[in-house]
Design an enzyme around this catalytic site. Sequence first.
Site, mmCIF file in Angstrom:
data_model
loop_
_atom_site.group_PDB
_atom_site.id
_atom_site.type_symbol
_atom_site.label_atom_id
_atom_site.label_comp_id
_atom_site.label_asym_id
_atom_site.label_seq_id
_atom_site.Cartn_x
_atom_site.Cartn_y
_atom_site.Cartn_z
ATOM 1 N N PHE A 34 28.936 60.568 38.453
ATOM 2 C CA PHE A 34 28.096 59.221 38.098
ATOM 3 C C PHE A 34 26.576 60.138 38.049
ATOM 4 C CE2 PHE A 34 25.319 55.466 38.327
ATOM 5 C CZ PHE A 34 25.394 55.613 36.927
ATOM 6 N N CYS A 67 28.262 44.080 42.727
ATOM 7 C CA CYS A 67 29.648 43.474 43.941
ATOM 8 C C CYS A 67 31.070 43.924 42.066
ATOM 9 C CB CYS A 67 29.503 42.340 43.851
ATOM 10 S SG CYS A 67 31.263 41.372 44.542
ATOM 11 N N SER A 87 37.470 51.245 41.874
ATOM 12 C CA SER A 87 37.740 52.664 42.338
ATOM 13 C C SER A 87 38.397 52.545 40.772
ATOM 14 C CB SER A 87 38.599 52.892 42.856
ATOM 15 O OG SER A 87 38.811 52.947 44.386
ATOM 16 N N LEU A 131 33.703 51.012 37.005
ATOM 17 C CA LEU A 131 33.280 49.854 36.561
ATOM 18 C C LEU A 131 32.261 50.009 37.063
ATOM 19 C CD1 LEU A 131 34.733 48.112 34.616
ATOM 20 C CD2 LEU A 131 34.970 46.260 36.821
ATOM 21 N N ALA A 132 31.968 50.403 38.057
ATOM 22 C CA ALA A 132 29.876 50.483 39.355
ATOM 23 C C ALA A 132 29.274 51.071 38.224
ATOM 24 C CB ALA A 132 30.341 50.441 40.013
ATOM 25 N N LEU A 150 16.478 42.244 50.204
ATOM 26 C CA LEU A 150 18.034 41.037 50.611
ATOM 27 C C LEU A 150 18.637 41.613 50.794
ATOM 28 C CD1 LEU A 150 15.680 38.525 48.906
ATOM 29 C CD2 LEU A 150 14.680 38.979 50.791
HETATM 30 S S1 MYA Z 1 24.655 47.814 47.390
HETATM 31 C C1 MYA Z 1 25.797 46.252 48.305
HETATM 32 C C2 MYA Z 1 27.201 47.203 46.770
HETATM 33 N N1 MYA Z 1 27.919 46.036 47.140
HETATM 34 C C3 MYA Z 1 28.948 46.522 47.874
HETATM 35 O O1 MYA Z 1 28.737 47.186 48.565
HETATM 36 C C4 MYA Z 1 29.820 45.299 48.072
HETATM 37 C C5 MYA Z 1 31.608 45.616 47.762
HETATM 38 N N2 MYA Z 1 31.948 46.656 47.473
HETATM 39 C C6 MYA Z 1 32.290 46.863 46.359
HETATM 40 O O2 MYA Z 1 31.805 45.864 45.441
HETATM 41 C C7 MYA Z 1 32.305 47.891 45.126
HETATM 42 O O3 MYA Z 1 32.864 49.132 46.090
HETATM 43 C C8 MYA Z 1 31.232 48.584 43.906
HETATM 44 C C9 MYA Z 1 31.238 50.226 44.138
HETATM 45 C C10 MYA Z 1 30.218 47.799 43.334
HETATM 46 C C11 MYA Z 1 29.955 48.943 44.962
HETATM 47 N N3 MYA Z 1 25.681 51.578 44.883
HETATM 48 O O4 MYA Z 1 33.407 51.536 39.918
HETATM 49 P P1 MYA Z 1 33.766 52.384 41.133
HETATM 50 C C12 MYA Z 1 29.301 54.716 43.139
HETATM 51 C C13 MYA Z 1 25.392 52.901 44.239
HETATM 52 O O5 MYA Z 1 35.411 53.307 41.151
HETATM 53 P P2 MYA Z 1 33.805 50.918 43.506
HETATM 54 C C14 MYA Z 1 23.245 46.962 46.160
HETATM 55 O O6 MYA Z 1 23.627 46.367 45.852
HETATM 56 C C15 MYA Z 1 30.540 55.740 44.210
HETATM 57 O O7 MYA Z 1 29.452 56.671 44.848
HETATM 58 N N4 MYA Z 1 26.591 53.593 43.865
HETATM 59 O O8 MYA Z 1 33.502 52.616 42.917
HETATM 60 C C16 MYA Z 1 22.680 48.320 45.518
HETATM 61 C C17 MYA Z 1 30.026 56.342 42.779
HETATM 62 O O9 MYA Z 1 29.872 57.898 42.015
HETATM 63 P P3 MYA Z 1 30.075 58.749 42.053
HETATM 64 C C18 MYA Z 1 27.245 53.321 44.764
HETATM 65 O O10 MYA Z 1 34.412 50.879 44.872
HETATM 66 C C19 MYA Z 1 22.827 48.931 44.406
HETATM 67 C C20 MYA Z 1 31.224 55.177 41.614
HETATM 68 O O11 MYA Z 1 30.105 54.406 42.095
HETATM 69 C C21 MYA Z 1 27.804 51.824 45.180
HETATM 70 O O12 MYA Z 1 35.079 49.972 42.480
HETATM 71 C C22 MYA Z 1 22.400 49.784 43.574
HETATM 72 C C23 MYA Z 1 32.612 54.448 41.621
HETATM 73 O O13 MYA Z 1 32.353 53.737 40.676
HETATM 74 C C24 MYA Z 1 26.507 51.385 45.647
HETATM 75 N N5 MYA Z 1 26.646 50.574 46.490
HETATM 76 O O14 MYA Z 1 32.213 49.964 43.362
HETATM 77 C C25 MYA Z 1 22.994 50.132 42.206
HETATM 78 N N6 MYA Z 1 28.864 52.114 45.757
HETATM 79 O O15 MYA Z 1 31.082 59.268 41.902
HETATM 80 C C26 MYA Z 1 22.375 51.777 41.724
HETATM 81 C C27 MYA Z 1 29.589 52.999 44.889
HETATM 82 O O16 MYA Z 1 28.739 59.456 41.484
HETATM 83 C C28 MYA Z 1 21.453 51.075 40.951
HETATM 84 N N7 MYA Z 1 29.093 53.621 43.980
HETATM 85 O O17 MYA Z 1 29.937 58.687 43.548
HETATM 86 C C29 MYA Z 1 20.656 52.348 40.449
HETATM 87 C C30 MYA Z 1 19.059 51.739 39.543
HETATM 88 C C31 MYA Z 1 19.838 50.756 38.593
HETATM 89 C C32 MYA Z 1 18.406 50.310 37.535
HETATM 90 C C33 MYA Z 1 17.406 51.544 37.160
HETATM 91 C C34 MYA Z 1 15.955 50.665 36.070
HETATM 92 C C35 MYA Z 1 14.975 51.798 35.752
HETATM 93 O O1 JJ1 Z 2 26.292 43.532 61.600
HETATM 94 C C1 JJ1 Z 2 26.859 44.901 61.753
HETATM 95 N N1 JJ1 Z 2 27.522 45.282 62.821
HETATM 96 C C2 JJ1 Z 2 27.823 44.629 63.856
HETATM 97 C C3 JJ1 Z 2 29.294 44.135 63.756
HETATM 98 C C4 JJ1 Z 2 30.288 45.029 64.092
HETATM 99 C C5 JJ1 Z 2 31.627 43.696 64.368
HETATM 100 C C6 JJ1 Z 2 32.658 45.729 63.867
HETATM 101 N N2 JJ1 Z 2 31.769 46.487 62.719
HETATM 102 C C7 JJ1 Z 2 27.212 45.145 65.387
HETATM 103 N N3 JJ1 Z 2 27.011 44.245 65.865
HETATM 104 C C8 JJ1 Z 2 26.599 44.881 67.532
HETATM 105 C C9 JJ1 Z 2 25.676 43.671 68.584
HETATM 106 C C10 JJ1 Z 2 24.837 44.039 70.082
HETATM 107 C C11 JJ1 Z 2 24.465 42.746 69.696
HETATM 108 C C12 JJ1 Z 2 24.248 42.907 71.611
HETATM 109 C C13 JJ1 Z 2 23.646 44.377 71.334
HETATM 110 C C14 JJ1 Z 2 23.739 45.354 71.300
HETATM 111 C C15 JJ1 Z 2 24.591 45.104 69.424
HETATM 112 O O2 JJ1 Z 2 26.656 46.099 65.226
HETATM 113 C C16 JJ1 Z 2 26.279 45.993 60.650
HETATM 114 C C17 JJ1 Z 2 25.163 46.386 61.051
HETATM 115 O O3 JJ1 Z 2 25.141 46.430 62.381
HETATM 116 N N4 JJ1 Z 2 26.333 45.148 59.269
HETATM 117 C C18 JJ1 Z 2 27.127 45.582 58.871
HETATM 118 O O4 JJ1 Z 2 28.165 46.849 58.509
HETATM 119 C C19 JJ1 Z 2 27.137 45.260 57.374
HETATM 120 C C20 JJ1 Z 2 26.793 46.036 55.821
HETATM 121 C C21 JJ1 Z 2 25.332 47.124 56.136
HETATM 122 C C22 JJ1 Z 2 25.061 47.312 54.622
HETATM 123 C C23 JJ1 Z 2 24.278 46.715 54.215
HETATM 124 C C24 JJ1 Z 2 24.567 47.087 52.404
HETATM 125 C C25 JJ1 Z 2 23.452 46.131 52.003
HETATM 126 C C26 JJ1 Z 2 23.409 45.881 50.974
HETATM 127 C C27 JJ1 Z 2 22.225 46.221 49.715
HETATM 128 O O5 JJ1 Z 2 21.975 45.269 49.682
#
Ligand code: MYA
Ligand code: JJ1
Length: 388
Positions: free
Chosen positions: A4, A139, A146, A149-150, A388
């Site tokens: 993708f 999400c 997998s 959908l993303a 955020l």
């Molecule tokens: S980051 C937070 C993301 N959410 C989570 O981590 C929550 C838990 N995980 C899930 O809900 C799922 O695992 C998600 C993927 C939904 C993340 N950002 O549908 P799939 C790619 C971008 O089979 P799933 C946040 O919210 C992956 O590399 N892409 O996978 C910011 C692969 O593509 P490719 C991601 O695991 C989001 C494809 O998706 C991410 O079921 C910004 C697989 O799809 C990710 N975090 O669903 C989004 N994770 O094959 C981009 C996986 O190429 C915005 N993938 O490697 C872009 C700008 C759009 C606007 C533009 C305007 C001009």
């Molecule tokens: O919170 C996080 N890690 C913690 C908990 C680890 C538990 C085991 N995996 C951590 N703790 C150590 C703290 C310690 C305190 C005393 C001093 C030394 C350190 O490390 C981590 C960040 O570190 N959080 C995550 O992994 C959550 C996901 C982060 C990616 C976020 C994606 C954002 C989405 C976009 O909007």
Amino acid sequence: RHAFWETQPVGQFKDLGDVSLPEGPIEPPTPLSEVKQEPYNLPSQYEWTTCDLDSEETCTEVYNLLKNNYVEDDENMFRFNYSKEFLRWALHPPGYYRSWHIGVRAKTNKKLVAFITGVPARIRVRDVIVKMAEINFLCVHKKLRSKRLAPVMIKEVTRRVHLENIWQAAYTAGVVLPTPITTCQYWHRSLNPKKLIDVGFSRLGARMTMSRTIKLYKLPDSPATPGFRKMELHDVPAVTRLLRNYLSQFIVAPDFDENDVEHWLLPEENVVDSYLVESPETHEITDFCSFYTLPSSILGNQNYSILKAAYSYYNVSTKTPLLQLMNDALIVAKQKDFDVFNALDVMQNESFLKELKFGPGDGQLHYYLYNYRMRNALKPAELGLVLL
Ligand code: MYA
Ligand code: JJ1
């Protein structure tokens, strides 16, 4: 490797070091009449829905989807648990579009199974202010992972952003995608070390007892800086001036006006806290600090179900040393019963992290721009943006 992302206008790994590529938009805007008018196709069992977070029922559905399926740490011990008030705040900034709050429902029972959002922002990259969407809360329900959908959701939010004549976006993720503008480290400052150790968030250090650990992280009962107080509505103009001037030093930062500051930084209970220093002599506003409230669910612990975490947001020091200002932020966060204070190594945060007893976490946060190439990766300290 990235079936993708290789099709998208983002910096590609193969181009990393190619200095002939210019900084700026990767693709030009197309006429709005050429933007696809119909939503992308979902698998036939699913349908698009636009989510109205003002509806208590819809907000509850989004809240529950994220509470059960959103971001976890690498050992699946904690999961972000954004509150409903937080979601409403995060998704209703000045000029927001309801059409950018996108859900997917199962046709059979109308259950919400996936979500993605955008909110509008002006982001400055060096000396250019770019209208962008900040994309967050992607999400997919655990049972539907997998299935590709993303990518459909990302294409659909892109289409709806394009319909508003916006062609760039900013987003963060815990995973590596093509290609980060910078990679930031999470740091954590224990406020309630006993609970953090009990729930497995942190460990007792080598040659440390529980009582020595508690003593190590003890904080005074009240902030030390004279004139340190909560931000109020009448402070918006002064805080805006302070923040705009401060953020001007970073390569990528939001371009906040007074409306943005009122929305993003005026204190809101259990969502965002902001404090400032008003000089007792001149009544000038000289310093500012803020943090937002993002609890995590503790997965499978007998004694505790919620970890109360504060996340460092925007901080500005002109008179009070940043170290002292952030120590006061830790003190008020402790008073508000937070268990841990988290920060990224963005802006000038490096200057206080070690000294204030933050330790590096096991998580990283990668920052991305969509349809905007950066010639070089940034250092985290060159980034003035917190999402955020
Ligand atoms: S980051 C937070 C993301 N959410 C989570 O981590 C929550 C838990 N995980 C899930 O809900 C799922 O695992 C998600 C993927 C939904 C993340 N950002 O549908 P799939 C790619 C971008 O089979 P799933 C946040 O919210 C992956 O590399 N892409 O996978 C910011 C692969 O593509 P490719 C991601 O695991 C989001 C494809 O998706 C991410 O079921 C910004 C697989 O799809 C990710 N975090 O669903 C989004 N994770 O094959 C981009 C996986 O190429 C915005 N993938 O490697 C872009 C700008 C759009 C606007 C533009 C305007 C001009
Ligand atoms: O919170 C996080 N890690 C913690 C908990 C680890 C538990 C085991 N995996 C951590 N703790 C150590 C703290 C310690 C305190 C005393 C001093 C030394 C350190 O490390 C981590 C960040 O570190 N959080 C995550 O992994 C959550 C996901 C982060 C990616 C976020 C994606 C954002 C989405 C976009 O909007």
